[in-house]
Scaffold this motif. Structure first.
Motif, PDB file in Angstrom:
ATOM      1  N   PHE A 116       5.681   7.151   4.949  1.00  0.00           N
ATOM      2  CA  PHE A 116       4.432   7.791   4.534  1.00  0.00           C
ATOM      3  C   PHE A 116       4.710   8.932   3.549  1.00  0.00           C
ATOM      4  O   PHE A 116       5.778   9.549   3.584  1.00  0.00           O
ATOM      5  N   TYR A 117       3.696   9.225   2.771  1.00  0.00           N
ATOM      6  CA  TYR A 117       3.673  10.510   2.064  1.00  0.00           C
ATOM      7  C   TYR A 117       3.077  11.485   3.062  1.00  0.00           C
ATOM      8  O   TYR A 117       1.947  11.274   3.519  1.00  0.00           O
ATOM      9  N   LEU A 118       3.826  12.493   3.423  1.00  0.00           N
ATOM     10  CA  LEU A 118       3.339  13.424   4.437  1.00  0.00           C
ATOM     11  C   LEU A 118       2.578  14.565   3.776  1.00  0.00           C
ATOM     12  O   LEU A 118       2.993  15.090   2.745  1.00  0.00           O
ATOM     13  N   GLU A 119       1.466  14.944   4.385  1.00  0.00           N
ATOM     14  CA  GLU A 119       0.686  16.085   3.892  1.00  0.00           C
ATOM     15  C   GLU A 119       0.434  17.034   5.067  1.00  0.00           C
ATOM     16  O   GLU A 119      -0.137  16.595   6.085  1.00  0.00           O
ATOM     17  N   PRO A 120       0.833  18.316   4.968  1.00  0.00           N
ATOM     18  CA  PRO A 120       1.559  18.903   3.839  1.00  0.00           C
ATOM     19  C   PRO A 120       3.011  18.409   3.790  1.00  0.00           C
ATOM     20  O   PRO A 120       3.585  18.050   4.808  1.00  0.00           O
ATOM     21  N   GLN A 121       3.542  18.440   2.590  1.00  0.00           N
ATOM     22  CA  GLN A 121       4.911  17.949   2.406  1.00  0.00           C
ATOM     23  C   GLN A 121       5.948  18.932   2.941  1.00  0.00           C
ATOM     24  O   GLN A 121       7.007  18.547   3.397  1.00  0.00           O
ATOM     25  N   ASP A 122       5.612  20.206   2.840  1.00  0.00           N
ATOM     26  CA  ASP A 122       6.632  21.225   3.113  1.00  0.00           C
ATOM     27  C   ASP A 122       6.410  21.925   4.459  1.00  0.00           C
ATOM     28  O   ASP A 122       6.642  23.108   4.584  1.00  0.00           O
ATOM     29  N   PHE A 123       5.949  21.171   5.434  1.00  0.00           N
ATOM     30  CA  PHE A 123       5.740  21.809   6.743  1.00  0.00           C
ATOM     31  C   PHE A 123       7.084  22.117   7.399  1.00  0.00           C
ATOM     32  O   PHE A 123       8.077  21.408   7.196  1.00  0.00           O
ATOM     33  N   ARG A 168       0.841  -1.203   0.000  1.00  0.00           N
ATOM     34  CA  ARG A 168       0.000   0.000   0.000  1.00  0.00           C
ATOM     35  C   ARG A 168       0.873   1.250   0.000  1.00  0.00           C
ATOM     36  O   ARG A 168       2.051   1.206   0.364  1.00  0.00           O
ATOM     37  N   ASN A 169       0.238   2.352  -0.358  1.00  0.00           N
ATOM     38  CA  ASN A 169       0.922   3.645  -0.302  1.00  0.00           C
ATOM     39  C   ASN A 169       0.282   4.485   0.796  1.00  0.00           C
ATOM     40  O   ASN A 169      -0.767   5.083   0.597  1.00  0.00           O
ATOM     41  N   PRO A 170       0.895   4.519   1.956  1.00  0.00           N
ATOM     42  CA  PRO A 170       0.259   5.236   3.067  1.00  0.00           C
ATOM     43  C   PRO A 170       0.551   6.747   3.050  1.00  0.00           C
ATOM     44  O   PRO A 170       1.678   7.164   2.782  1.00  0.00           O
ATOM     45  N   PHE A 171      -0.481   7.502   3.357  1.00  0.00           N
ATOM     46  CA  PHE A 171      -0.366   8.959   3.484  1.00  0.00           C
ATOM     47  C   PHE A 171      -0.648   9.322   4.938  1.00  0.00           C
ATOM     48  O   PHE A 171      -1.527   8.726   5.568  1.00  0.00           O
TER      49      PHE A 171
END
Lengths: 297, 194
Positions: free
Chosen positions: A89-96, A60-63
């Motif tokens: 993980f893909y972090l959201e927001p990416q640029d925190f 899976r691709n976890p966010f």
């Protein structure tokens, strides 16, 4: 999947149960929403890290939708949480970003940042680090004397070494001091240790499965925690966890072990929680949570 | 002739543990340490009393205590190291607690020395032997005849108790000639007198 407002050893199950309901979803994207989360303890953090690993291992691709609360972000950063999740993980927001002035404080209640355990040397490093910091937290805030501090470190060592010794996986540990205002009006120290390994049932199966009328995760955890059972024949084996349980009992602490589809443990009178549960969403490996209260003066 | 050797455990650790740790934690570490200690003990002359000095050693967790001390005491009794004895010294209360728990699971006993104070018993010993061990530690030595007279038991019973304590490597045994009428008898001595 929406994380609870407070993500800790009690509420992590809520996240896993949501996962259980989504197992058959065809999408490979899994989003864990921490936006409204206001509190995450070491169990919540190592749980998220291991959950991310588990999802990755299952293709899976976890966010991870990061908390809106800057306080929570700062705390996660102080605990080295991002060191591990950014590769999972893909972090959201990416640029925190966390402003410089909020980065690590000198006076912290962190006894041990999230630390990986892959081998015996890692256990030595953890033991050494906690012994160094014990004076500041365990002595000052929990009033533990030298004997209690040593026992605390021994308990930590016993739980951590189960990972290289039994799990056939790597794991994580984190430790933090809190003030339990409502429940206890005392300081407590929380320890969380987790792996995604073979779990207790599989570890004990070759020796005990045929003797049990109903061989289950719950039976296996019970044997390991309360009966000192081990997959080895040597009578000295399997006693580490039993001794930890005895110490936790003596200190009126809480100890819970989750493995596979069940959990059981010691629930003190100051805590309101079932002492065992089964038929939970399957999660591999072993999850250990310890909460030890301040010593009464 | 009996002799005594003191092993500084911290020095062994510095030599054999590649991670430089001052703590005896994990079973794997215990195995490395035990093998190093066993190698040295086996090379000692017969009759040696080895004192393991734990000064400057950090914590000893239960698993490591079991792997080092409990296994060594079990092998000592099996005579795998020959005619040797082991005493422990300079243990912290927490180290004693974990070694005690480890020895208990294997139904073994070891003596822990605390300066001039009475030794502490770590682990377990059959209760019927405990009184005799205490008596020997107090008197420093005893024969079966003396034990029989003191405790009002048959000489065979006294001999068996002393022999069992010797087999558990908790007392020394020396053969001596009787001055009058020839013959020989065994004298059982406290390990602390070496």
């Amino acid at each position: 999947m929406k994380a609870p407002l407070s993500l800790h050893e009690g509420s992590f199950e809520y996240l896993l149960s949501q996962w259980g309901q989504r197992l058959s979803y065809p999408s490979d994207i899994v989003k864990i929403n921490l936006r409204d989360t206001k509190f995450i303890d070491p169990f919540g953090m190592v749980g998220l890290i291991q959950f991310g690993r588990y999802l990755r291992l299952n293709g899976r691709n976890p966010f991870l939708l990061l908390p809106n609360s800057l306080d929570v972000l700062r705390y996660l950063d102080r605990m080295d949480f991002f060191k591990y999740v950014q590769n999972l993980f893909y972090l959201e927001p990416q640029d925190f970003t966390i402003e410089e002035k909020y980065l690590r404080r000198h006076h912290s209640d962190v006894l041990l940042e999230i630390t990986s355990i892959e081998n015996t040397d890692d256990v030595h490093i953890i033991v050494e680090k906690v012994r160094e910091r014990a004076e500041n937290i365990l002595n000052i805030h929990l009033h533990y004397g030298p004997m209690e501090i040593d026992s605390f470190v021994v308990a930590l060592s016993e739980i951590c070494q189960n990972i290289p010794e039994h799990s056939k996986d790597m794991g994580f540990v984190g430790i933090q001091k809190y003030f339990y205002g409502k429940k206890l009006k005392k300081n407590v120290v929380k320890i969380a240790v987790m792996d995604l390994g073979i779990g207790i049932k599989e570890s004990l199966s070759p020796k005990y499965a045929s003797y049990a009328s109903h061989w289950s995760d719950l039976t296996a955890i019970h044997l390991a925690l309360f009966k000192g059972c081990s997959r080895y024949d040597d009578p000295g084996r399997g006693q580490g966890l039993t001794n930890v349980r005895k110490w936790v009992q003596k200190w009126n602490g809480k100890m819970v072990i989750r493995s596979g589809t069940a959990y059981t443990g010691l629930i003190p009178t100051w805590e309101f929680a079932p002492y065992k549960r089964s038929s939970l969403t399957f999660f591999p490996g072993t999850l250990v949570s310890l909460i030890l209260p301040e010593k009464s003066l | 002739m009996k002799n005594k050797r003191i092993y500084q455990v911290a020095e062994f650790m510095a030599r054999v543990l590649t991670n430089g740790s001052k703590n005896l934690v994990t079973r794997e570490t215990g195995k490395v340490m035990r093998e190093a200690l066993e190698g040295r003990i086996q090379s000692e002359p017969q009759g040696t009393v080895v004192v393991l000095d734990f000064s400057n050693v950090g914590i000893i967790d239960f698993s490591c205590a079991e792997e080092v001390i409990a296994k060594m005491m079990a092998r000592l009794i099996q005579r795998e190291y020959g005619d040797k004895y082991i005493l422990l010294t300079s243990l912290t209360p927490n180290q004693e607690e974990n070694i005690h728990a480890a020895l208990q699971t294997k139904r073994l006993l070891a003596l822990s020395l605390k300066g001039a104070k009475k030794p502490k018993y770590l682990g377990v010993l059959n209760p019927y032997l405990m009184d005799t061990l205490q008596l020997i530690l107090e008197r420093k030595s005893i024969t079966a005849r003396e034990l029989a007279d003191l405790t009002q038991v048959e000489i065979n019973t006294a001999s068996t108790k002393l022999l069992n304590l010797h087999k558990a490597r908790l007392v020394l045994r020396e053969r001596m000639s009787l001055a009058e009428g020839g013959g020989r008898q065994y004298v059982y001595k406290s390990l602390l007198e070496i």
